[in-house]
Design a protein around this motif. Structure first.
Motif, PDB file in Angstrom:
ATOM      1  N   SER A  21     -20.207   8.283  19.230  1.00 18.21           N
ATOM      2  CA  SER A  21     -19.162   7.484  19.880  1.00 18.21           C
ATOM      3  C   SER A  21     -17.803   7.693  19.222  1.00 18.21           C
ATOM      4  O   SER A  21     -16.772   7.347  19.800  1.00 18.21           O
ATOM      5  CB  SER A  21     -19.542   5.998  19.834  1.00 18.21           C
ATOM      6  N   ARG A  22     -17.801   8.243  18.032  1.00 19.04           N
ATOM      7  CA  ARG A  22     -16.554   8.529  17.314  1.00 19.04           C
ATOM      8  C   ARG A  22     -16.151   9.995  17.463  1.00 19.04           C
ATOM      9  O   ARG A  22     -15.468  10.539  16.598  1.00 19.04           O
ATOM     10  CB  ARG A  22     -16.725   8.168  15.829  1.00 19.04           C
ATOM     11  N   ARG A  23     -16.584  10.622  18.522  1.00 23.53           N
ATOM     12  CA  ARG A  23     -16.324  12.048  18.786  1.00 23.53           C
ATOM     13  C   ARG A  23     -16.937  12.947  17.715  1.00 23.53           C
ATOM     14  O   ARG A  23     -16.477  14.047  17.448  1.00 23.53           O
ATOM     15  CB  ARG A  23     -14.820  12.342  18.898  1.00 23.53           C
ATOM     16  N   GLY A  24     -17.997  12.442  17.077  1.00 28.29           N
ATOM     17  CA  GLY A  24     -18.664  13.221  16.044  1.00 28.29           C
ATOM     18  C   GLY A  24     -19.894  13.913  16.582  1.00 28.29           C
ATOM     19  O   GLY A  24     -20.329  13.700  17.719  1.00 28.29           O
ATOM     20  N   GLN A  25     -20.471  14.763  15.746  1.00 27.17           N
ATOM     21  CA  GLN A  25     -21.703  15.444  16.119  1.00 27.17           C
ATOM     22  C   GLN A  25     -22.613  15.546  14.900  1.00 27.17           C
ATOM     23  O   GLN A  25     -22.150  15.696  13.775  1.00 27.17           O
ATOM     24  CB  GLN A  25     -21.419  16.841  16.674  1.00 27.17           C
ATOM     25  N   VAL A  26     -23.902  15.431  15.137  1.00 26.94           N
ATOM     26  CA  VAL A  26     -24.898  15.553  14.073  1.00 26.94           C
ATOM     27  C   VAL A  26     -25.253  17.020  13.915  1.00 26.94           C
ATOM     28  O   VAL A  26     -25.580  17.699  14.895  1.00 26.94           O
ATOM     29  CB  VAL A  26     -26.151  14.715  14.393  1.00 26.94           C
ATOM     30  N   THR A  27     -25.203  17.525  12.685  1.00 26.11           N
ATOM     31  CA  THR A  27     -25.528  18.934  12.439  1.00 26.11           C
ATOM     32  C   THR A  27     -26.894  19.108  11.797  1.00 26.11           C
ATOM     33  O   THR A  27     -27.393  20.239  11.708  1.00 26.11           O
ATOM     34  CB  THR A  27     -24.461  19.582  11.534  1.00 26.11           C
ATOM     35  N   GLY A  28     -27.493  18.022  11.343  1.00 24.21           N
ATOM     36  CA  GLY A  28     -28.826  18.144  10.751  1.00 24.21           C
ATOM     37  C   GLY A  28     -29.282  16.843  10.137  1.00 24.21           C
ATOM     38  O   GLY A  28     -28.469  15.974   9.794  1.00 24.21           O
TER      39      GLY A  28
ATOM     40  N   ASN B 152     -26.448  14.667   8.349  1.00 20.03           N
ATOM     41  CA  ASN B 152     -25.234  15.442   8.154  1.00 20.03           C
ATOM     42  C   ASN B 152     -24.538  15.631   9.490  1.00 20.03           C
ATOM     43  O   ASN B 152     -25.195  15.832  10.522  1.00 20.03           O
ATOM     44  CB  ASN B 152     -25.549  16.814   7.547  1.00 20.03           C
ATOM     45  N   GLY B 153     -23.213  15.565   9.467  1.00 26.30           N
ATOM     46  CA  GLY B 153     -22.480  15.714  10.716  1.00 26.30           C
ATOM     47  C   GLY B 153     -21.020  16.016  10.497  1.00 26.30           C
ATOM     48  O   GLY B 153     -20.544  16.147   9.356  1.00 26.30           O
ATOM     49  N   LEU B 154     -20.303  16.146  11.601  1.00 25.27           N
ATOM     50  CA  LEU B 154     -18.863  16.385  11.603  1.00 25.27           C
ATOM     51  C   LEU B 154     -18.211  15.339  12.494  1.00 25.27           C
ATOM     52  O   LEU B 154     -18.768  14.965  13.533  1.00 25.27           O
ATOM     53  CB  LEU B 154     -18.539  17.790  12.133  1.00 25.27           C
ATOM     54  N   ALA B 155     -17.027  14.884  12.096  1.00 27.21           N
ATOM     55  CA  ALA B 155     -16.320  13.876  12.890  1.00 27.21           C
ATOM     56  C   ALA B 155     -14.829  13.950  12.589  1.00 27.21           C
ATOM     57  O   ALA B 155     -14.433  14.323  11.475  1.00 27.21           O
ATOM     58  CB  ALA B 155     -16.844  12.474  12.600  1.00 27.21           C
TER      59      ALA B 155
END
Length: 683
Positions: A608-615, A627-630
Motif C-alpha cells: 500500500s506504500r508503493r513498495g514491493q517484497v523481494t524475498g 525484504n523489500g523496496l519502498a
C-alpha cells in the motif's frame, strides 16, 4: 596498573541484538575476574558499561563503552556495544579495535537480524569470531534447536566448544576435555568434531592425528588460531550471565584460546592516495614506530574531547609526540587513560593491543590514524561501511538566538557518531539531522537537552528528491556585457546526456583549437555546477548527467572567468529545457522482522506504500524476515505502524537502495510547489 606484554592482551567486542544480554554478560565477567566486587544490574542502572543517564533511563546500551579486566596473567579489553538497529553504528565502529568479535545470541529468540549482520561485518573485517549463546536457563528454551539455528544461519564451521550440563546449571568443556556428560549431544563427539576441524588447516598435524587418533592440546593452539583467522572455525559456547553458569568457562576461553594481537589477522591499513594506494601491514611490536587508530570519539563535558584509540604498533607513553593523520605539527600526550566505563584510569604506557585514550586534542577525529614518524604519513584504515542515515528531522531552536548554539552542539554530536549527518538546505533554510532511526534521533535530542541545555523543535524534513534528464540535448549561450570600461564576453556550446542511475555527474572537455582557453574551462564547469544544486523542475539537486563542452568563443580582452561562469550556467539551463528533465525519488531497501502470523499484514502494508517484497526468510521459531523496496516518502511514521501491526514484536531497518523516476502525479505536485515558492521569493 600492571604492565602486560602484547602476547598477554586480548581484545573482544560484544555484539548482537538488543536484549541478548551483552551488558549483563560483561558485568558477570568483570565480577568473575574481580574487577568489580559484585555484578551490577541493567534494571537498577548499576552496571559499569551502561553508565550514561539516558542508558539507565532506557535500560539498554546507546553507545559502545570500554572496560577491561585481568585474569591469569592476561589483560582483556572488552567493548560492550548497543544491539538495537538505531545504534548499530557504535557496534560497527568497535570492530576495528579488536581481534575477536563475540556475537551474543539470546537462547530464547535465536539468531536475529543484528546478530546476522554483525557476523557478516566481522567476517568482512577479517576478525576472529565467537558465538556466545546466552540465557540458556530461560524457560522453554530448546538449546539443541538454538545450536542448529546458529549453524544454519552462520555456517557448519560453528562448533560447540562447550555444552550445557545439569539442565543448564553448568557447562562442560569440549576442547581440552575429551569426554564427559552434557544435557545433549556428546562431549566426546563435540571434542572430536573440534579437533577434526582444527587439524584440517595443518597437514602435518592432520597426518599425526590420523596416525595416533589424538593430539595434545598444546599442539592444537597454533592451528586453532589459524582456523579462527581463516574463519574455518567459529566456536560456540553457552552461558547464563544471570546465574553465572558458564561465565568462568567463557573467561577461560578468552584467556587460553582467544587470539592475542600477534595471532589475529593484521588490521586493514592502506598507504598512499588515489592510484598509489597499497596495502600496509603494521607489526604488533612495541619497539617500532607508533601506529594507532582512533575508533571512538567522546565529547566529555568535564575533560573535553576524548580520542579513544587502539595501538597497533609501537608504544605510547606520556610525553609521546604524535601526529594526527598527515598533519605536520605533532601534539604531546599529556595524560594517557584506559577506560573502565565512566572512569578514566591513568596509565604510563599502552602497547600493541591496548585500547587507550587521550584528552583535549581538537585535531583528533573518528577514524584518524595517530603516529610518531612521518614515515607513517598517508596511512589510513580501510573505511568501514556504515548504514546510510535515512531517518531525519528538520530542527529549529525553541529559543531565539540559539541558532549558533545548535550548530556548535550538532558539530559535537556528529564528531562522536559517524551515523549522524547534518545537512542544510539553503533553498528552504532547513537544517536536517539524519540518523539510523527515530529512537536514534530522539536520544540525540534528549542528550542535547540534558547535557547542553539546548531544546529544539522538530518536524519531518523534505524528502531528498533528485532531478536528472532523460534525453540528449545541446545548449548554447553567449554572455556579452559592455560597460564604460572593459566588458564581459564568453560563449559556450555544450551537449548533455543522461547517465545510468547512481553515476553522479561527469564534466567532459572536448574543446579543440583553443576556442575556449584551458584556463577558462574550470569557469564553465563552475557555472554548470551552480545549476546542479537546484534543478529546473522542482529545485532539487541534479545527478546522473554528463555535460560535454565542445565549442565556444572568447575575446582576448573582455573574456573573464565571471563571463564563462555565466555562459556555462545559462548554456546548461538551455540544454536541460530540451532534455526532458524529471524528478527522481529515493528508494530504500527495507528488512522487516516480524512474527510469521503478521506476514500478511506487513506485506500488504508495504504494497500500500508503493513498495514491493523481494524475498522472505524463516529466521527462527515463529519469526520471519521480509525484504523489500519502498519509496522513502511513503515510510514516514512506519515504525509506529509496524509496532501496531505486530504488537510490538516487529523490528526493521532501511538503507538507501537507488533512485528512480517519481510517479507523474508526484512530479506535478513537486513542480507546482516549487513554482509557488519561486513566485513568493520574487514578490
Amino acid at each position: 596498573m600492571t604492565q602486560y606484554a602484547t602476547e598477554n592482551i586480548r581484545t573482544v567486542a560484544w555484539v548482537g541484538d538488543g536484549g541478548a544480554g551483552k551488558t549483563t554478560l560483561v558485568e558477570a565477567l568483570l565480577a568473575k575476574a574481580g574487577a568489580v566486587q559484585a555484578a551490577g544490574s541493567v534494571e537498577r542502572g548499576s552496571t559499569v558499561s551502561d553508565f550514561d543517564p539516558l542508558e539507565k533511563t532506557y535500560q539498554h546500551s546507546l553507545r559502545a563503552s570500554l572496560v577491561h579486566l585481568e585474569a591469569d596473567g592476561t589483560r582483556i579489553h572488552m567493548i560492550d556495544t548497543p544491539g538495537y538497529p538505531d545504534f548499530i553504528g557504535q557496534a560497527i565502529g568497535a570492530l576495528d579495535a579488536v581481534e575477536t568479535a563475540a556475537i551474543v545470541v539470546n537462547a530464547s529468540s535465536g539468531v536475529q537480524m543484528i546478530a546476522a549482520r554483525m557476523m557478516e561485518w566481522a567476517a568482512a573485517r577479517k576478525l576472529c569470531r565467537l558465538v556466545v549463546v546466552n540465557k540458556i536457563d530461560a524457560e522453554n528454551v530448546n538449546v539443541p534447536a538454538v545450536l542448529e539455528t546458529v549453524r544454519t544461519a552462520f555456517g557448519k564451521e560453528c562448533l560447540p566448544i562447550n555444552l550445557p550440563a545439569d539442565g543448564g546449571k553448568r557447562v562442560v568443556d569440549c576442547f581440552f576435555n575429551p569426554a564427559g556428560e552434557a544435557d545433549f549431544s556428546s562431549v566426546a563427539d563435540a571434542h572430536r568434531a573440534l579437533v577434526d576441524q582444527v587439524v584440517e588447516v595443518d597437514e602435518e598435524l592432520m597426518s599425526l592425528y590420523l596416525e595416533q587418533g589424538e593430539v595434545e592440546p598444546a599442539q592444537l593452539h597454533a592451528p586453532f588460531e589459524k582456523a579462527l583467522r581463516e574463519g574455518h572455525l567459529v566456536p560456540v559456547c553457552f552461558v547464563s550471565a544471570r546465574t553465572g553458569s558458564g561465565v568462568g568457562e567463557l573467561l577461560d576461553i578468552l584467556v587460553k584460546l582467544a587470539p592475542n594481537p600477534t595471532e589475529g589477522n593484521p588490521p586493514l591499513f592502506t598507504k598512499g592516495e588515489g592510484e598509489r594506494v597499497i596495502e600496509f601491514h603494521s607489526v604488533p611490536d612495541s619497539g617500532k614506530h607508533v601506529l594507532a587508530h582512533v575508533f571512538k570519539v567522546v565529547m566529555d563535558p568535564f575533560v573535553g574531547k576524548l580520542g579513544v584509540f587502539r595501538v597497533h604498533q609501537g608504544t605510547v607513553t606520556r610525553d609521546t609526540q604524535l601526529f594526527v593523520g598527515d598533519a605536520r605539527k605533532a601534539f604531546k600526550v599529556g595524560h594517557l587513560f584506559m577506560l573502565q566505563g565512566a572512569k578514566y584510569v591513568e596509565v604510563d604506557r599502552a602497547v600493541p593491543g591496548d585500547l587507550a585514550a587521550v584528552a583535549k586534542v581538537d585535531e583528533i577525529t573518528f577514524d584518524c590514524v595517530l603516529h610518531d614518524s612521518h614515515d607513517e604519513d598517508e596511512i589510513h584504515m580501510r573505511p568501514l561501511e556504515f548504514p546510510v542515515p535515512m531517518h531525519g528531522f528538520a530542527i529549529t531552536p525553541k529559543r531565539r538566538g540559539d541558532e549558533q548554539r545548535i550548530s556548535d552542539v550538532l558539530h559535537r554530536m556528529t564528531a562522536e557518531d559517524p551515523t549522524l549527518v547534518v545537512s542544510h538546505d539553503p533553498t528552504v533554510n532547513e537544517t536536517v539531522l539524519r540518523g539510523l532511526g527515530e529512537l536514534h534521533l530522539r536520544s540525540v535530542f534528549e542528550r542535547m537537552a540534558s547535557q547542553y541545555k539546548l531544546e529544539v523543535e522538530t518536524r519531518p524534513p523534505r524528502v531528498p528528491y533528485r532531478e536528472t534528464v532523460t534525453a540528449k540535448a545541446e545548449g548554447h549561450h553567449r554572455h556579452k556585457k559592455q560597460t564604460g570600461g572593459a566588458g564581459q564576453f564568453g560563449e559556450v556550446y555544450l551537449r548533455i546526456e543522461p547517465l545510468p542511475r547512481g553515476s553522479g555527474f561527469e564534466f567532459v572537455d572536448q574543446v579543440r583549437g583553443g576556442a575556449i582557453p584551458n584556463t577558462l574551462i574550470p569557469a564553465v564547469q563552475k557555472g554548470v555546477e551552480q545549476v546542479l544544486t537546484a534543478g529546473p523542475v522542482a529545485g532539487f539537486p541534479m545527478q546522473d548527467v554528463r555535460v560535454t563542452v565542445y565549442d565556444g568563443k572568447y575575446h582576448p580582452v573582455d573574456s573573464k572567468e565571471v563571463a564563462f561562469v555565466a555562459a556555462g550556467r545559462k548554456a546548461f539551463l538551455d540544454a536541460i529545457g530540451k532534455a526532458r528533465p524529471i524528478v527522481l525519488e529515493p528508494i530504500v531497501g527495507v528488512e522487516i522482522n516480524c512474527p510469521a502470523n503478521n506476514m500478511g499484514d506487513v506485506t500488504g502494508d508495504l504494497s500500500s506504500r508503493r513498495g514491493q517484497v523481494t524475498g522472505t526468510q524463516t529466521m527462527h521459531t515463529g519469526m520471519l524476515s521480509v525484504n523489500g523496496l519502498a519509496p522513502l516518502a511513503e515510510l514516514d511514521g512506519y515504525a509506529a505502524r509496524l509496532k501496531s501491526m505486530t504488537g510490538g514484536h516487529g523490528a526493521w531497518t532501511m538503507s538507501l537502495s537507488h533512485y528512480e523516476q517519481a510517479p507523474p502525479n508526484l512530479q506535478a505536485q513537486l513542480a507546482n510547489e516549487y513554482a509557488k515558492h519561486r513566485r513568493h521569493e520574487e514578490e
